[in-house]
Design an enzyme around this catalytic site. Structure first.
Site, PDB file in Angstrom:
ATOM      1  N   ARG A  47       0.735  -1.134  -0.210  1.00 14.28           N
ATOM      2  CA  ARG A  47      -0.094   0.205   0.000  1.00 14.28           C
ATOM      3  C   ARG A  47       1.039   1.254  -0.076  1.00 14.28           C
ATOM      4  O   ARG A  47       0.430   2.232  -0.239  1.00 14.28           O
ATOM      5  CB  ARG A  47      -0.945   0.033   1.221  1.00 14.28           C
ATOM      6  CG  ARG A  47      -1.952   1.239   1.228  1.00 14.28           C
ATOM      7  CD  ARG A  47      -3.202   0.794   2.009  1.00 14.28           C
ATOM      8  NE  ARG A  47      -2.832   0.548   3.446  1.00 14.28           N
ATOM      9  CZ  ARG A  47      -2.338   1.646   4.282  1.00 14.28           C
ATOM     10  NH1 ARG A  47      -2.166   2.771   3.951  1.00 14.28           N
ATOM     11  NH2 ARG A  47      -1.803   1.348   5.553  1.00 14.28           N
ATOM     12  N   TYR A 101     -13.393  13.158 -19.784  1.00 17.76           N
ATOM     13  CA  TYR A 101     -14.052  11.874 -19.661  1.00 17.76           C
ATOM     14  C   TYR A 101     -15.162  11.883 -18.696  1.00 17.76           C
ATOM     15  O   TYR A 101     -15.259  12.467 -17.638  1.00 17.76           O
ATOM     16  CB  TYR A 101     -12.913  10.722 -19.183  1.00 17.76           C
ATOM     17  CG  TYR A 101     -13.549   9.522 -18.543  1.00 17.76           C
ATOM     18  CD1 TYR A 101     -14.234   8.540 -19.351  1.00 17.76           C
ATOM     19  CD2 TYR A 101     -13.377   9.176 -17.139  1.00 17.76           C
ATOM     20  CE1 TYR A 101     -14.930   7.299 -19.105  1.00 17.76           C
ATOM     21  CE2 TYR A 101     -13.902   7.981 -16.771  1.00 17.76           C
ATOM     22  CZ  TYR A 101     -14.557   6.900 -17.524  1.00 17.76           C
ATOM     23  OH  TYR A 101     -15.219   5.890 -17.091  1.00 17.76           O
ATOM     24  N   ASP A 173      -4.664  14.110 -18.845  1.00 20.34           N
ATOM     25  CA  ASP A 173      -5.113  12.768 -18.944  1.00 20.34           C
ATOM     26  C   ASP A 173      -4.678  12.349 -20.409  1.00 20.34           C
ATOM     27  O   ASP A 173      -5.041  12.868 -21.623  1.00 20.34           O
ATOM     28  CB  ASP A 173      -6.864  12.608 -19.073  1.00 20.34           C
ATOM     29  CG  ASP A 173      -7.183  11.183 -19.053  1.00 20.34           C
ATOM     30  OD1 ASP A 173      -6.600  10.331 -19.867  1.00 20.34           O
ATOM     31  OD2 ASP A 173      -8.265  10.958 -18.739  1.00 20.34           O
ATOM     32  N   LYS A 198      -6.771   1.132 -20.712  1.00 25.01           N
ATOM     33  CA  LYS A 198      -6.807   1.159 -22.073  1.00 25.01           C
ATOM     34  C   LYS A 198      -5.631   0.854 -22.768  1.00 25.01           C
ATOM     35  O   LYS A 198      -5.298  -0.522 -22.909  1.00 25.01           O
ATOM     36  CB  LYS A 198      -7.171   2.649 -22.399  1.00 25.01           C
ATOM     37  CG  LYS A 198      -8.386   3.081 -21.642  1.00 25.01           C
ATOM     38  CD  LYS A 198      -9.611   2.181 -21.702  1.00 25.01           C
ATOM     39  CE  LYS A 198     -10.675   2.840 -20.684  1.00 25.01           C
ATOM     40  NZ  LYS A 198     -10.818   2.888 -19.846  1.00 25.01           N
TER      41      LYS A 198
HETATM   42  C1  LIG Z   1      -9.938   8.906 -21.032  1.00 23.46           C
HETATM   43  C2  LIG Z   1     -10.266   8.385 -19.951  1.00 23.46           C
HETATM   44  N1  LIG Z   1      -9.804   8.774 -18.632  1.00 23.46           N
HETATM   45  C3  LIG Z   1      -9.906   8.147 -17.568  1.00 23.46           C
HETATM   46  C4  LIG Z   1     -10.688   6.884 -17.433  1.00 23.46           C
HETATM   47  C5  LIG Z   1     -10.948   6.241 -16.120  1.00 23.46           C
HETATM   48  O1  LIG Z   1     -10.248   5.111 -16.093  1.00 23.46           O
HETATM   49  P1  LIG Z   1     -10.816   3.516 -15.424  1.00 23.46           P
HETATM   50  O2  LIG Z   1     -12.106   3.182 -16.051  1.00 23.46           O
HETATM   51  O3  LIG Z   1      -9.473   2.899 -15.617  1.00 23.46           O
HETATM   52  O4  LIG Z   1     -10.884   4.325 -14.076  1.00 23.46           O
HETATM   53  C6  LIG Z   1     -11.403   6.635 -18.708  1.00 23.46           C
HETATM   54  C7  LIG Z   1     -12.038   5.221 -18.772  1.00 23.46           C
HETATM   55  O5  LIG Z   1     -12.939   5.030 -19.767  1.00 23.46           O
HETATM   56  C8  LIG Z   1     -10.920   7.121 -19.812  1.00 23.46           C
HETATM   57  O6  LIG Z   1     -11.441   6.707 -21.204  1.00 23.46           O
END
Ligand SMILES: Cc1ncc(COP(=O)(O)O)c(C=O)c1O
Length: 382
Positions: A47, A101, A173, A198
């Site tokens: 952790r 997102y 992001d 992803k």
């Molecule tokens: C661009 C983007 N950022 C963040 C996330 C969040 O990621 P997670 O689903 O792994 O928590 C996603 C999920 O689809 C995403 O497409």
């Protein structure tokens, strides 16, 4: 220290610690959750984000992003919340791209007010609108480029320069581009986050997130992340390490496929607008050339017709899988009006440019012609 190796070599070698005891080429999986506290290593605990398999993945990602340090977390959302709660406090203000997102939007709008952190969403494509949104108590700008699902771009260099001049942290992001196609730290961004679920994972079978940036900022985020407890176990880290060895190979192929498919779609009958930064028709193609190393493997397009046309098209696909998420080796498709933007009203969707026939394609590593043939047969049966 910057890793001067090329991305393909970094993916295979950086961070990886071959098993010296048995002369094995792979990092051994260290399953312990209890470690001696009297030896030289001291203070190891999963952790605390400091066990060997966690560190190997962080080093690989940092080498790719050109970052000093990072954290590997249990999901992309855990990475986003670690950045925001780790660095902001009551009374602070945050400026974000309007097109982020949906999960991030939901987190910001439902959680931040409870903690007294205010925010402003601003025009993704106009760096000036970020400048206009900055207030005296703004402590962070947060962007996501290319955006979902319309592949709009934000000028990373302009926004990071603006943030630096004002003494504000900039975070991005980088999920959609992956570190193979975009290296925001090279343009002055302070912190990069990924939904590793992803492209980094790349096989639609893992969920994790990551943060990478300066040691100083990561050191500030870590204590909060330790309190929240969103670490990963050694077995998952080992799977991530294995996946990342092929990251550059996968993403390069996916990107080539996406370009070919986008060019096909642009001329295909029955198809409306096509959104892909690699097309000359993309309104920000020049900016894409400046700040992206490759144009990515996410694209969107509109069918001519209505919501029923979309459903019929999806029913007829044989290879392309209608599914949520993205970045895996298999090509996935989703209708944004029914998935990421389903909670919006029809009017809100229209204002955001999300029509009932808009489809988002996450291009995989299959043969591009097979993906195109699947689209063609689904169209011809219309
Ligand atoms: C661009 C983007 N950022 C963040 C996330 C969040 O990621 P997670 O689903 O792994 O928590 C996603 C999920 O689809 C995403 O497409």
């Amino acid at each position: 220290m910057k890793d001067s190796k090329s991305p393909a070599t970094i993916c295979v070698h950086s961070g990886t610690q071959p098993d010296k005891d048995i002369s094995g080429v792979n990092t051994p999986i260290h399953t312990s959750s209890a470690f001696g506290y009297r030896g030289a290593m001291g203070n190891q605990y999963p952790r605390y984000f400091n066990t060997p398999n966690q560190k190997v993945v962080v080093q690989k990602l940092c080498a790719l992003e050109g970052a000093e340090d990072g954290l590997l977390l249990s999901s992309g959302m855990a990475a986003i919340t670690a950045i925001i709660f780790g660095l902001l406090k009551q009374g602070d203000h945050l400026v974000l791209s309007k097109e982020i997102y949906g999960g991030t939007y939901h987190f910001i709008t439902t959680e931040l007010p409870r903690f007294g952190i205010s925010y402003t969403f601003t025009d993704t494509t106009a760096a000036e609108s970020f400048a206009a949104a900055i207030k005296e108590n703004t402590r962070m700008v947060y962007l996501e480029t290319p955006s979902n699902p319309l592949l709009k771009l934000t000028d990373i260099e302009k926004v990071s320069k603006l943030a630096r001049e004002k003494g504000i942290i900039s975070a991005i992001d980088n999920t959609f581009a992956s570190p193979i196609n975009q290296k925001p730290l090279d343009f002055g961004i302070d912190l990069v986050m990924h939904s590793g679920t992803k492209y980094l994972g790349g096989h639609s079978d893992l969920i994790f997130g990551a943060v990478a940036g300066s040691r100083e900022l990561v050191d500030r985020i870590r204590p909060h992340a330790i309190n929240m407890g969103g670490n990963l176990n050694a077995e998952t880290c080992a799977l991530i390490e294995r996946s990342m060895k092929t990251l550059s190979l996968r993403v390069e192929r996916q990107t080539q496929n996406a370009q070919k498919i986008a060019e096909y779609l642009e001329k295909a009958p029955g198809i409306g607008k096509v959104y892909y930064p690699g097309l000359k028709s993309h309104p920000q193609h020049e900016l894409a050339q400046k700040q992206m190393l490759g144009f990515g493997a996410m694209l969107s397009f509109e069918l001519e017709g209505d919501a029923d046309t979309t459903e019929r098209f999806l029913d007829r696909l044989r290879l392309i899988f209608p599914a949520l998420s993205l970045g895996g080796v298999e090509t996935l498709i989703s209708a944004s009006a029914k998935t990421s933007h389903v909670k919006m009203s029809a009017e809100e969707r229209a204002a955001a440019g999300i029509s009932d026939t808009l489809l988002r394609l996450s291009v995989g590593i299959e043969e591009a012609d097979d993906i195109i043939a699947d689209i063609r047969q689904a169209m011809e049966l219309k």
